[in-house]
Design a protein around this motif. Sequence first.
Motif, PDB file in Angstrom:
ATOM      1  N   ASN A 159       0.798  -1.230   0.000  1.00 23.03           N
ATOM      2  CA  ASN A 159       0.000   0.000   0.000  1.00 23.03           C
ATOM      3  C   ASN A 159       0.831   1.281   0.000  1.00 23.03           C
ATOM      4  O   ASN A 159       0.285   2.379   0.067  1.00 23.03           O
ATOM      5  CB  ASN A 159      -0.942   0.002   1.212  1.00 23.03           C
ATOM      6  CG  ASN A 159      -2.026  -1.036   1.057  1.00 23.03           C
ATOM      7  OD1 ASN A 159      -3.043  -0.811   0.412  1.00 23.03           O
ATOM      8  ND2 ASN A 159      -1.807  -2.211   1.630  1.00 23.03           N
ATOM      9  N   HIS A 160       2.149   1.100  -0.086  1.00 28.36           N
ATOM     10  CA  HIS A 160       3.069   2.237   0.000  1.00 28.36           C
ATOM     11  C   HIS A 160       2.760   3.327  -1.021  1.00 28.36           C
ATOM     12  O   HIS A 160       2.866   4.518  -0.732  1.00 28.36           O
ATOM     13  CB  HIS A 160       4.503   1.726  -0.171  1.00 28.36           C
ATOM     14  CG  HIS A 160       5.531   2.772   0.103  1.00 28.36           C
ATOM     15  ND1 HIS A 160       6.360   3.267  -0.870  1.00 28.36           N
ATOM     16  CD2 HIS A 160       5.839   3.442   1.237  1.00 28.36           C
ATOM     17  CE1 HIS A 160       7.145   4.200  -0.340  1.00 28.36           C
ATOM     18  NE2 HIS A 160       6.857   4.322   0.933  1.00 28.36           N
ATOM     19  N   LYS A 161       2.377   2.931  -2.216  1.00 26.37           N
ATOM     20  CA  LYS A 161       2.084   3.911  -3.276  1.00 26.37           C
ATOM     21  C   LYS A 161       0.583   4.087  -3.508  1.00 26.37           C
ATOM     22  O   LYS A 161       0.162   4.999  -4.210  1.00 26.37           O
ATOM     23  CB  LYS A 161       2.753   3.492  -4.598  1.00 26.37           C
ATOM     24  CG  LYS A 161       4.277   3.383  -4.519  1.00 26.37           C
ATOM     25  CD  LYS A 161       4.935   4.734  -4.270  1.00 26.37           C
ATOM     26  CE  LYS A 161       6.446   4.619  -4.133  1.00 26.37           C
ATOM     27  NZ  LYS A 161       7.055   5.853  -3.611  1.00 26.37           N
ATOM     28  N   LYS A 162      -0.216   3.204  -2.896  1.00 26.99           N
ATOM     29  CA  LYS A 162      -1.674   3.266  -3.115  1.00 26.99           C
ATOM     30  C   LYS A 162      -2.351   4.291  -2.218  1.00 26.99           C
ATOM     31  O   LYS A 162      -3.318   4.936  -2.612  1.00 26.99           O
ATOM     32  CB  LYS A 162      -2.307   1.886  -2.871  1.00 26.99           C
ATOM     33  CG  LYS A 162      -1.928   0.845  -3.911  1.00 26.99           C
ATOM     34  CD  LYS A 162      -2.598  -0.482  -3.577  1.00 26.99           C
ATOM     35  CE  LYS A 162      -2.094  -1.587  -4.482  1.00 26.99           C
ATOM     36  NZ  LYS A 162      -2.617  -2.903  -4.063  1.00 26.99           N
ATOM     37  N   LEU A 163      -1.876   4.413  -0.984  1.00 24.85           N
ATOM     38  CA  LEU A 163      -2.487   5.324  -0.015  1.00 24.85           C
ATOM     39  C   LEU A 163      -1.667   6.606   0.102  1.00 24.85           C
ATOM     40  O   LEU A 163      -0.476   6.611  -0.169  1.00 24.85           O
ATOM     41  CB  LEU A 163      -2.559   4.670   1.368  1.00 24.85           C
ATOM     42  CG  LEU A 163      -3.460   3.442   1.533  1.00 24.85           C
ATOM     43  CD1 LEU A 163      -3.301   2.864   2.929  1.00 24.85           C
ATOM     44  CD2 LEU A 163      -4.914   3.786   1.283  1.00 24.85           C
ATOM     45  N   SER A 164      -2.313   7.681   0.532  1.00 27.42           N
ATOM     46  CA  SER A 164      -1.567   8.901   0.815  1.00 27.42           C
ATOM     47  C   SER A 164      -0.683   8.632   2.030  1.00 27.42           C
ATOM     48  O   SER A 164      -0.959   7.714   2.814  1.00 27.42           O
ATOM     49  CB  SER A 164      -2.528  10.053   1.109  1.00 27.42           C
ATOM     50  OG  SER A 164      -3.174   9.840   2.360  1.00 27.42           O
ATOM     51  N   VAL A 165       0.370   9.423   2.193  1.00 28.07           N
ATOM     52  CA  VAL A 165       1.312   9.212   3.304  1.00 28.07           C
ATOM     53  C   VAL A 165       0.607   9.286   4.666  1.00 28.07           C
ATOM     54  O   VAL A 165       0.811   8.412   5.514  1.00 28.07           O
ATOM     55  CB  VAL A 165       2.498  10.206   3.226  1.00 28.07           C
ATOM     56  CG1 VAL A 165       3.439  10.022   4.411  1.00 28.07           C
ATOM     57  CG2 VAL A 165       3.256  10.007   1.918  1.00 28.07           C
ATOM     58  N   PRO A 166      -0.252  10.306   4.932  1.00 31.18           N
ATOM     59  CA  PRO A 166      -0.929  10.354   6.234  1.00 31.18           C
ATOM     60  C   PRO A 166      -1.809   9.127   6.506  1.00 31.18           C
ATOM     61  O   PRO A 166      -1.865   8.641   7.632  1.00 31.18           O
ATOM     62  CB  PRO A 166      -1.783  11.631   6.161  1.00 31.18           C
ATOM     63  CG  PRO A 166      -1.139  12.464   5.106  1.00 31.18           C
ATOM     64  CD  PRO A 166      -0.573  11.498   4.118  1.00 31.18           C
ATOM     65  N   GLU A 167      -2.470   8.627   5.456  1.00 31.04           N
ATOM     66  CA  GLU A 167      -3.319   7.433   5.626  1.00 31.04           C
ATOM     67  C   GLU A 167      -2.466   6.204   5.917  1.00 31.04           C
ATOM     68  O   GLU A 167      -2.800   5.394   6.788  1.00 31.04           O
ATOM     69  CB  GLU A 167      -4.139   7.190   4.364  1.00 31.04           C
ATOM     70  CG  GLU A 167      -5.247   8.205   4.152  1.00 31.04           C
ATOM     71  CD  GLU A 167      -5.894   8.033   2.793  1.00 31.04           C
ATOM     72  OE1 GLU A 167      -7.112   7.811   2.760  1.00 31.04           O
ATOM     73  OE2 GLU A 167      -5.200   8.121   1.772  1.00 31.04           O
ATOM     74  N   LEU A 168      -1.377   6.067   5.178  1.00 34.23           N
ATOM     75  CA  LEU A 168      -0.475   4.927   5.361  1.00 34.23           C
ATOM     76  C   LEU A 168       0.061   4.900   6.795  1.00 34.23           C
ATOM     77  O   LEU A 168       0.044   3.866   7.453  1.00 34.23           O
ATOM     78  CB  LEU A 168       0.687   5.028   4.358  1.00 34.23           C
ATOM     79  CG  LEU A 168       1.633   3.836   4.278  1.00 34.23           C
ATOM     80  CD1 LEU A 168       0.961   2.638   3.616  1.00 34.23           C
ATOM     81  CD2 LEU A 168       2.894   4.204   3.496  1.00 34.23           C
ATOM     82  N   ALA A 169       0.499   6.070   7.283  1.00 37.57           N
ATOM     83  CA  ALA A 169       1.048   6.174   8.640  1.00 37.57           C
ATOM     84  C   ALA A 169      -0.027   5.872   9.683  1.00 37.57           C
ATOM     85  O   ALA A 169       0.234   5.168  10.667  1.00 37.57           O
ATOM     86  CB  ALA A 169       1.631   7.573   8.859  1.00 37.57           C
ATOM     87  N   SER A 170      -1.244   6.391   9.472  1.00 39.21           N
ATOM     88  CA  SER A 170      -2.352   6.174  10.413  1.00 39.21           C
ATOM     89  C   SER A 170      -2.740   4.703  10.479  1.00 39.21           C
ATOM     90  O   SER A 170      -2.918   4.140  11.564  1.00 39.21           O
ATOM     91  CB  SER A 170      -3.586   6.986   9.992  1.00 39.21           C
ATOM     92  OG  SER A 170      -3.270   8.331   9.849  1.00 39.21           O
ATOM     93  N   TRP A 171      -2.868   4.083   9.304  1.00 42.36           N
ATOM     94  CA  TRP A 171      -3.252   2.670   9.255  1.00 42.36           C
ATOM     95  C   TRP A 171      -2.183   1.794   9.904  1.00 42.36           C
ATOM     96  O   TRP A 171      -2.496   0.851  10.632  1.00 42.36           O
ATOM     97  CB  TRP A 171      -3.474   2.217   7.807  1.00 42.36           C
ATOM     98  CG  TRP A 171      -4.889   2.359   7.341  1.00 42.36           C
ATOM     99  CD1 TRP A 171      -5.342   3.090   6.282  1.00 42.36           C
ATOM    100  CD2 TRP A 171      -6.044   1.745   7.912  1.00 42.36           C
ATOM    101  NE1 TRP A 171      -6.703   2.972   6.171  1.00 42.36           N
ATOM    102  CE2 TRP A 171      -7.161   2.147   7.149  1.00 42.36           C
ATOM    103  CE3 TRP A 171      -6.250   0.901   8.999  1.00 42.36           C
ATOM    104  CZ2 TRP A 171      -8.458   1.739   7.439  1.00 42.36           C
ATOM    105  CZ3 TRP A 171      -7.546   0.479   9.290  1.00 42.36           C
ATOM    106  CH2 TRP A 171      -8.624   0.900   8.509  1.00 42.36           C
ATOM    107  N   PHE A 172      -0.911   2.111   9.630  1.00 38.55           N
ATOM    108  CA  PHE A 172       0.164   1.301  10.200  1.00 38.55           C
ATOM    109  C   PHE A 172       0.114   1.370  11.729  1.00 38.55           C
ATOM    110  O   PHE A 172       0.240   0.352  12.408  1.00 38.55           O
ATOM    111  CB  PHE A 172       1.529   1.783   9.686  1.00 38.55           C
ATOM    112  CG  PHE A 172       2.626   0.774   9.907  1.00 38.55           C
ATOM    113  CD1 PHE A 172       2.976  -0.111   8.899  1.00 38.55           C
ATOM    114  CD2 PHE A 172       3.302   0.697  11.120  1.00 38.55           C
ATOM    115  CE1 PHE A 172       3.977  -1.063   9.096  1.00 38.55           C
ATOM    116  CE2 PHE A 172       4.303  -0.247  11.331  1.00 38.55           C
ATOM    117  CZ  PHE A 172       4.639  -1.132  10.317  1.00 38.55           C
TER     118      PHE A 172
END
Length: 311
Positions: A159-172
């Motif tokens: 999902n590194h390129k699929k999600l925006s950076v803030p979403e990726l960080a939040s989900w992780f």
Amino acid sequence: MYVSDMNSALIKSIEGKKKELDRLRPLPKAILEKLREQFYLEWTYNSNAIEGNTLSLQETDLVLRQGITIGNKSLREHFEVINHKEGIDYLEKVIKKKTSISLNLIREIHGIILKNIDDEEAGVFRRTNVRITGASHIPPNAAKVYNLVEELVEWYYLNHKKLSVPELASWFHYKFVFIHPFIDGNGRTARLLMNLILMQEGYPPAVILHLDRRKYYRVLREADKGNPLGFMDFVGKSVERSLIIYLNSFKIDSKDNKQGYITLKEATKHCNYSLEYLSLLARTGKLSAVKFNRNWMTTIEAIQTYLEEVT
């Protein structure tokens, strides 16, 4: 559940501010260094305070900058401060070397967090089942932890390129605490990993404030019940707050650029407190406020949160 869930207007606002910050690069080194110092102190204090550490913001600063031992405070609390700052320093090395997120990296960060506190469990995935006090969510069986963390790392790269950076960080962050891979130190490790993802992409670290502790746990519980939107937006607003502080620090004339922040004098209109008392609350970290140049600024939301806390 694992789809984009952050409010689209919030993402747009965050990404707009990030582009604005990128346009100002290269950032003046002296201001950047001062900001980093401010953020790392605030991040260390708040992340530890959320977990019950009783050292104040000023005491945390004394421990970090002068190596002072604070009377009537436990040795553990001192190590929590020292270790957290060491954890941040480690992130900076990881970013500089462009080290990839992996199981070993996660264990390494956790090992730093629990160093001299619980050396037997530092960097070791839990071997027993646990229950989280006050939460309805029961973390997965200990036997599944290794595979689940492995899957989380795989999910990150997918999902590194699929999600925006803030979403990726939040989900992780959310997925990590859902697994609860360690006996202790999961929250601090999750917030370090969340900020690693942000900082790798040129974002300032997002500081989750101790003042927002109750809301933080509430939105985490809602996410456990299948409603992640509140948590995603909660983290998103923390990301946005950091960007606002950075932008206002680097802009030459930021009088009209406070992005929702008001002066403490203006804040007196929204409560029954004097300017002097609000200034004391801001200085002691009891009221969520930030310094723009020499002036403390807060938000109406922060005033309301404080009033709810004391009533």
